[in-house]
Design a protein around this motif. Sequence first.
Motif, PDB file in Angstrom:
ATOM      1  N   LYS A  95     -11.011   9.422 -31.188  1.00 48.80           N
ATOM      2  CA  LYS A  95     -10.740  10.169 -32.415  1.00 48.80           C
ATOM      3  C   LYS A  95     -11.881  10.041 -33.411  1.00 48.80           C
ATOM      4  O   LYS A  95     -12.687   9.132 -33.346  1.00 48.80           O
ATOM      5  CB  LYS A  95      -9.428   9.734 -33.060  1.00 48.80           C
ATOM      6  CG  LYS A  95      -9.363   8.271 -33.398  1.00 48.80           C
ATOM      7  CD  LYS A  95      -7.972   7.871 -33.839  1.00 48.80           C
ATOM      8  CE  LYS A  95      -7.882   6.365 -33.943  1.00 48.80           C
ATOM      9  NZ  LYS A  95      -6.566   5.912 -34.319  1.00 48.80           N
ATOM     10  N   VAL A  96     -11.891  11.000 -34.331  1.00 45.41           N
ATOM     11  CA  VAL A  96     -12.844  11.007 -35.430  1.00 45.41           C
ATOM     12  C   VAL A  96     -12.046  11.242 -36.705  1.00 45.41           C
ATOM     13  O   VAL A  96     -11.091  12.017 -36.717  1.00 45.41           O
ATOM     14  CB  VAL A  96     -13.949  12.080 -35.222  1.00 45.41           C
ATOM     15  CG1 VAL A  96     -13.361  13.472 -35.120  1.00 45.41           C
ATOM     16  CG2 VAL A  96     -15.003  12.032 -36.328  1.00 45.41           C
ATOM     17  N   HIS A  97     -12.417  10.530 -37.776  1.00 52.76           N
ATOM     18  CA  HIS A  97     -11.702  10.659 -39.042  1.00 52.76           C
ATOM     19  C   HIS A  97     -12.676  11.141 -40.110  1.00 52.76           C
ATOM     20  O   HIS A  97     -13.814  10.696 -40.177  1.00 52.76           O
ATOM     21  CB  HIS A  97     -11.101   9.317 -39.463  1.00 52.76           C
ATOM     22  CG  HIS A  97     -10.312   9.405 -40.736  1.00 52.76           C
ATOM     23  ND1 HIS A  97      -9.058   9.965 -40.789  1.00 52.76           N
ATOM     24  CD2 HIS A  97     -10.617   9.034 -42.002  1.00 52.76           C
ATOM     25  CE1 HIS A  97      -8.616   9.922 -42.041  1.00 52.76           C
ATOM     26  NE2 HIS A  97      -9.548   9.371 -42.792  1.00 52.76           N
ATOM     27  N   PHE A  98     -12.179  12.057 -40.949  1.00 52.02           N
ATOM     28  CA  PHE A  98     -12.964  12.590 -42.053  1.00 52.02           C
ATOM     29  C   PHE A  98     -12.315  12.117 -43.344  1.00 52.02           C
ATOM     30  O   PHE A  98     -11.204  12.545 -43.685  1.00 52.02           O
ATOM     31  CB  PHE A  98     -13.045  14.119 -41.969  1.00 52.02           C
ATOM     32  CG  PHE A  98     -13.674  14.571 -40.686  1.00 52.02           C
ATOM     33  CD1 PHE A  98     -15.047  14.632 -40.559  1.00 52.02           C
ATOM     34  CD2 PHE A  98     -12.889  14.901 -39.588  1.00 52.02           C
ATOM     35  CE1 PHE A  98     -15.639  15.017 -39.367  1.00 52.02           C
ATOM     36  CE2 PHE A  98     -13.459  15.287 -38.396  1.00 52.02           C
ATOM     37  CZ  PHE A  98     -14.844  15.342 -38.277  1.00 52.02           C
ATOM     38  N   TYR A  99     -13.002  11.242 -44.042  1.00 48.89           N
ATOM     39  CA  TYR A  99     -12.471  10.574 -45.232  1.00 48.89           C
ATOM     40  C   TYR A  99     -12.010  11.560 -46.304  1.00 48.89           C
ATOM     41  O   TYR A  99     -10.888  11.498 -46.773  1.00 48.89           O
ATOM     42  CB  TYR A  99     -13.532   9.616 -45.798  1.00 48.89           C
ATOM     43  CG  TYR A  99     -13.207   9.141 -47.180  1.00 48.89           C
ATOM     44  CD1 TYR A  99     -12.319   8.090 -47.369  1.00 48.89           C
ATOM     45  CD2 TYR A  99     -13.756   9.748 -48.303  1.00 48.89           C
ATOM     46  CE1 TYR A  99     -11.986   7.654 -48.633  1.00 48.89           C
ATOM     47  CE2 TYR A  99     -13.432   9.326 -49.576  1.00 48.89           C
ATOM     48  CZ  TYR A  99     -12.558   8.279 -49.741  1.00 48.89           C
ATOM     49  OH  TYR A  99     -12.225   7.859 -50.993  1.00 48.89           O
ATOM     50  N   ARG A 100     -12.880  12.443 -46.697  1.00 46.57           N
ATOM     51  CA  ARG A 100     -12.604  13.322 -47.836  1.00 46.57           C
ATOM     52  C   ARG A 100     -11.378  14.211 -47.611  1.00 46.57           C
ATOM     53  O   ARG A 100     -10.574  14.429 -48.502  1.00 46.57           O
ATOM     54  CB  ARG A 100     -13.830  14.175 -48.120  1.00 46.57           C
ATOM     55  CG  ARG A 100     -13.698  15.025 -49.351  1.00 46.57           C
ATOM     56  CD  ARG A 100     -15.035  15.633 -49.678  1.00 46.57           C
ATOM     57  NE  ARG A 100     -14.846  16.813 -50.487  1.00 46.57           N
ATOM     58  CZ  ARG A 100     -15.755  17.740 -50.676  1.00 46.57           C
ATOM     59  NH1 ARG A 100     -16.921  17.613 -50.091  1.00 46.57           N
ATOM     60  NH2 ARG A 100     -15.525  18.757 -51.425  1.00 46.57           N
ATOM     61  N   GLU A 101     -11.245  14.712 -46.391  1.00 44.83           N
ATOM     62  CA  GLU A 101     -10.132  15.608 -46.077  1.00 44.83           C
ATOM     63  C   GLU A 101      -8.889  14.856 -45.585  1.00 44.83           C
ATOM     64  O   GLU A 101      -7.859  15.488 -45.346  1.00 44.83           O
ATOM     65  CB  GLU A 101     -10.570  16.614 -44.999  1.00 44.83           C
ATOM     66  CG  GLU A 101     -11.622  17.590 -45.455  1.00 44.83           C
ATOM     67  CD  GLU A 101     -13.049  17.038 -45.382  1.00 44.83           C
ATOM     68  OE1 GLU A 101     -13.958  17.698 -45.888  1.00 44.83           O
ATOM     69  OE2 GLU A 101     -13.262  15.937 -44.839  1.00 44.83           O
ATOM     70  N   LYS A 102      -9.024  13.533 -45.410  1.00 46.32           N
ATOM     71  CA  LYS A 102      -7.926  12.721 -44.855  1.00 46.32           C
ATOM     72  C   LYS A 102      -7.434  13.336 -43.549  1.00 46.32           C
ATOM     73  O   LYS A 102      -6.248  13.538 -43.319  1.00 46.32           O
ATOM     74  CB  LYS A 102      -6.784  12.588 -45.857  1.00 46.32           C
ATOM     75  CG  LYS A 102      -7.180  11.853 -47.122  1.00 46.32           C
ATOM     76  CD  LYS A 102      -6.030  11.818 -48.112  1.00 46.32           C
ATOM     77  CE  LYS A 102      -6.377  11.091 -49.364  1.00 46.32           C
ATOM     78  NZ  LYS A 102      -7.376  11.676 -50.198  1.00 46.32           N
ATOM     79  N   LEU A 103      -8.383  13.620 -42.654  1.00 45.75           N
ATOM     80  CA  LEU A 103      -8.123  14.341 -41.422  1.00 45.75           C
ATOM     81  C   LEU A 103      -8.622  13.541 -40.228  1.00 45.75           C
ATOM     82  O   LEU A 103      -9.771  13.102 -40.208  1.00 45.75           O
ATOM     83  CB  LEU A 103      -8.854  15.690 -41.485  1.00 45.75           C
ATOM     84  CG  LEU A 103      -8.788  16.608 -40.291  1.00 45.75           C
ATOM     85  CD1 LEU A 103      -7.352  17.094 -40.069  1.00 45.75           C
ATOM     86  CD2 LEU A 103      -9.717  17.791 -40.501  1.00 45.75           C
ATOM     87  N   THR A 104      -7.744  13.345 -39.233  1.00 49.69           N
ATOM     88  CA  THR A 104      -8.127  12.669 -38.005  1.00 49.69           C
ATOM     89  C   THR A 104      -7.942  13.650 -36.852  1.00 49.69           C
ATOM     90  O   THR A 104      -6.887  14.271 -36.725  1.00 49.69           O
ATOM     91  CB  THR A 104      -7.272  11.412 -37.771  1.00 49.69           C
ATOM     92  OG1 THR A 104      -7.437  10.530 -38.882  1.00 49.69           O
ATOM     93  CG2 THR A 104      -7.705  10.682 -36.510  1.00 49.69           C
ATOM     94  N   LEU A 105      -8.980  13.801 -36.026  1.00 48.30           N
ATOM     95  CA  LEU A 105      -8.956  14.729 -34.901  1.00 48.30           C
ATOM     96  C   LEU A 105      -9.274  14.006 -33.602  1.00 48.30           C
ATOM     97  O   LEU A 105     -10.127  13.115 -33.587  1.00 48.30           O
ATOM     98  CB  LEU A 105      -9.988  15.847 -35.103  1.00 48.30           C
ATOM     99  CG  LEU A 105      -9.880  16.709 -36.356  1.00 48.30           C
ATOM    100  CD1 LEU A 105     -11.059  17.652 -36.449  1.00 48.30           C
ATOM    101  CD2 LEU A 105      -8.572  17.480 -36.362  1.00 48.30           C
ATOM    102  N   ASP A 106      -8.623  14.434 -32.517  1.00 52.96           N
ATOM    103  CA  ASP A 106      -9.034  13.961 -31.203  1.00 52.96           C
ATOM    104  C   ASP A 106     -10.114  14.916 -30.698  1.00 52.96           C
ATOM    105  O   ASP A 106     -10.481  15.874 -31.384  1.00 52.96           O
ATOM    106  CB  ASP A 106      -7.838  13.871 -30.243  1.00 52.96           C
ATOM    107  CG  ASP A 106      -7.164  15.221 -29.999  1.00 52.96           C
ATOM    108  OD1 ASP A 106      -7.752  16.281 -30.294  1.00 52.96           O
ATOM    109  OD2 ASP A 106      -6.027  15.210 -29.497  1.00 52.96           O
ATOM    110  N   ASP A 107     -10.635  14.670 -29.497  1.00 52.05           N
ATOM    111  CA  ASP A 107     -11.742  15.493 -29.014  1.00 52.05           C
ATOM    112  C   ASP A 107     -11.336  16.953 -28.808  1.00 52.05           C
ATOM    113  O   ASP A 107     -12.121  17.859 -29.054  1.00 52.05           O
ATOM    114  CB  ASP A 107     -12.354  14.901 -27.742  1.00 52.05           C
ATOM    115  CG  ASP A 107     -11.381  14.833 -26.579  1.00 52.05           C
ATOM    116  OD1 ASP A 107     -10.259  14.323 -26.770  1.00 52.05           O
ATOM    117  OD2 ASP A 107     -11.743  15.273 -25.480  1.00 52.05           O
TER     118      ASP A 107
END
Length: 139
Positions: A95-107
């Motif tokens: 997974k990857v997390h984007f701090y500003r958007e509070k968004l976690t995505l898998d591949d």
Amino acid sequence: MNFGNSWTPVQRIVHQDKVLFDYCSSNNLNVLKRFSDLGYLGSPFQRPELLQIRKIIERPKNRADLLLFYSIAGLRTEMKSNAELLLEVVEVLGKVHFYREKLTLDDHKLKLYLKGAGSSEMFNHGQALKLSSEKKEEA
């Protein structure tokens, strides 16, 4: 956060690095390695920090399970030339997390974001549907 026009690119990157470091500290996230895109502006090229990340996670003793970015907005521009490499890294990590958007995505979700939904299969009630960009001719 809006940095306005008064912040230089260096000030933005330093600020983002501090915010991410504080986020990791407050969430008890162990930072394996910190990477910065400081000094990487201009024409597309393979990002050295992504190559380093891939090399690090290939070693079994390095148990990373999350890649953290400040914002997903950066992926819409110069990261397009690095989409395949980024997807490889996220596939291994999970997974990857984007701090500003509070968004976690898998591949898979990251691939949809980077390449668009038209390049992948969509599932509807157990059936795979291939999206097509071609329009059918009307008779």
